[in-house]
Design an enzyme around this catalytic site. Structure first.
Site, PDB file in Angstrom:
ATOM      1  CD  GLU A   3      -2.859   1.072   2.433  1.00  0.00           C
ATOM      2  OE1 GLU A   3      -3.156  -0.039   2.930  1.00  0.00           O
ATOM      3  OE2 GLU A   3      -3.316   2.151   2.864  1.00  0.00           O
TER       4      GLU A   3
ATOM      5  CE  LYS B  82      -5.895  -1.559   5.684  1.00  0.00           C
ATOM      6  NZ  LYS B  82      -5.078  -0.659   4.869  1.00  0.00           N
TER       7      LYS B  82
ATOM      8  CG  ASP C 231       1.656 -16.771  11.182  1.00  0.00           C
ATOM      9  OD1 ASP C 231       0.873 -16.049  10.533  1.00  0.00           O
ATOM     10  OD2 ASP C 231       1.384 -17.931  11.516  1.00  0.00           O
TER      11      ASP C 231
ATOM     12  CG  HIS D 107      -3.848   7.573   0.447  1.00  0.00           C
ATOM     13  ND1 HIS D 107      -4.815   6.659   0.687  1.00  0.00           N
ATOM     14  CD2 HIS D 107      -2.859   7.293   1.306  1.00  0.00           C
ATOM     15  CE1 HIS D 107      -4.438   5.855   1.649  1.00  0.00           C
ATOM     16  NE2 HIS D 107      -3.257   6.231   2.055  1.00  0.00           N
TER      17      HIS D 107
END
Ligand code: MEV
Length: 440
Positions: free
Chosen positions: A85, A281, A297, A394
């Site tokens: 991202e 998130k 992991d 962004h």
């Protein structure tokens, strides 16, 4: 039905690709060239990578970036991050630099204990089980000694064994909960091996022990597996400074206003699960990127984090913010069951390199670094959200991705960035703009 195949795993890589080509690629989505392109022909690393999974026919590449200037407990780190991202690494690096000038990140290890479970059913009286449990505990440890002795030499091993009664949910259902310290290894294989050994000893115990009535000798082990919920393997990372030291922000926002809006943004993520999910998130944008770069992991880490975020019955923010007496405090508490020895951390050449870049940290040191990156990521996101909004940053990356995709020249890039400075960026608009530019 003709696409059905048996023995696929036995085919060579070339045969697998040929089969894929014949059955799924042509003419729908071209040939296997891209897959072959990313396959490291004649490179010994390919063999190592192939060993991690099954039926491999290629490698999937992701960007590997660096976020420098992370001051964690007085030590300066350059943090490797693997993420697809845009803006994440830039935001982490910017937040690291910002806090570098304000004392950096302070961390505390809150615990390092991991948990494994043996779920079993037994229909005998609970009083008998309780009576023999001390003896069972001793036998379990004795039976697993060949597996645990190396870990014990490193200062780890089995920490505690508990019997938990689930009869209230299901008649005859119990759990043996085992607490482990696995030192610098993530320890999944170690924990699962010990648990399976314990389960075999348990079954044997019920067959041999005199105090077990003959009609209750059958114990039904349902499963033995570690728990990825690790609320006792957690770390806290914190930043703080006087409110007036926060500085001024985009749109001319003053420190006091920023601090209050920031605190409110975190509070909203404690009140509303919809916001909390997005908020967390953002934290995992940072955490996962380092977890991945160091060969750990990320699914286990995320699963634990989200369960932890819901530990009081409602899903909430993992971070907290307090503004009082002129002091701004922002902190994050997360479970991080990671390792820095064994498994992928040594086998994957880039995971090994990442750990080298971080100075080959212990598992606890890596927990401190990862939590700090998660906090930095969260800080950067909230700071943008309550000031300029995230689209501005962004969009800069988004337009670059589109321009690169359309193979724009340096001059076209310069013109397009200037043109879209105050406009909404979409693929179609950028393509049309370039087409128009190229006509003249
Ligand atoms: C985007 O990947 C992450 C953010 O949505 C996180 C947040 O909203 O806090 C920016």
């Amino acid at each position: 039905m003709s696409k059905r195949i048996s023995g696929f795993s036995k085919l060579s890589k070339e045969e697998k690709l040929r089969w894929l080509n014949d059955n799924y690629l042509q003419p729908a989505s071209g040939s296997d060239e891209v897959l072959k392109h990313f396959w490291l022909e004649d490179n010994p690393t390919q063999k190592i990578i192939d060993g991690f999974s099954e039926n491999t026919v290629s490698n999937y590449i992701l960007p590997y970036g660096l976020a420098p200037n992370f001051l964690v407990d007085g030590k300066l780190y350059c943090v490797p991050m693997v993420i697809e991202e845009s803006s994440v690494v830039a935001a982490a690096a910017a937040a690291a630099k910002y806090w570098l000038d304000r004392g950096g990140f302070k961390t505390t290890i809150l615990g390092t204990t991991k948990i494994g479970q043996i779920h079993f059913k037994w229909s005998g009286p609970k009083t008998i089980l309780e009576e023999v449990f001390e003896d069972i505990r001793t036998k379990l440890l004795q039976g697993a000694a060949p597996i645990t002795q190396n870990m014990e030499k490193r200062g780890g091993g089995v920490v505690k064994i508990e019997l938990i009664d689930f009869n209230g949910h299901e008649a005859g259902l119990y759990q043996i909960r085992v607490y482990f310290d696995t030192k610098d290894s993530m320890g999944a294989n170690f924990i699962n091996s010990v648990l399976e050994n314990f389960a075999a000893t348990l079954e044997q115990y019920f067959v041999n022990e005199d105090r077990i009535p003959d009609h209750f000798r059958d114990v039904d082990v349902i499963m033995s597996i570690l728990s990825n919920y690790t609320p006792e393997c957690t770390v806290r990372a914190e930043v703080s400074c006087r409110v007036d030291v926060l500085g001024t922000f985009s749109n001319g926002m003053m420190a006091e206003q920023l601090a209050e809006k920031f605190r409110m943004a975190v509070r909203i993520a404690h009140i509303d699960p919809y916001r909390a999910t997005t908020h967390n998130k953002g934290i995992y944008n940072g955490i996962d990127a380092v977890v991945l770069a160091t060969g750990n992991d990320f699914r286990a880490i995320e699963a634990a984090g989200h369960a932890y975020a819901a530990r009081d019955g409602q899903y909430r923010s993992l971070s907290n913010c307090e503004v009082s007496d002129g002091l701004f405090r922002f902190w994050l508490e997360v479970p991080l069951a990671i390792g820095t020895v064994g498994g992928l951390t040594v086998l994957h050449p880039l995971a090994k390199k990442s750990l080298g870049i971080l100075g080959n940290p212990s598992a606890q040191e890596l927990m401190r670094i990862i939590a700090s990156v998660g906090l930095a990521q969260n800080f950067a996101a909230i700071k943008s959200l309550v000031t300029t909004g995230i689209q501005k940053g962004h969009m800069k990356m988004h337009i670059m991705n589109i321009l690169n995709h359309l193979q724009a020249s340096d001059e076209e890039i310069r013109k397009a960035i200037q043109y879209f400075e105050d406009k909404t960026v979409s693929f179609t608009d950028v393509r049309d703009y370039l087409l128009e530019l190229r006509q003249y």
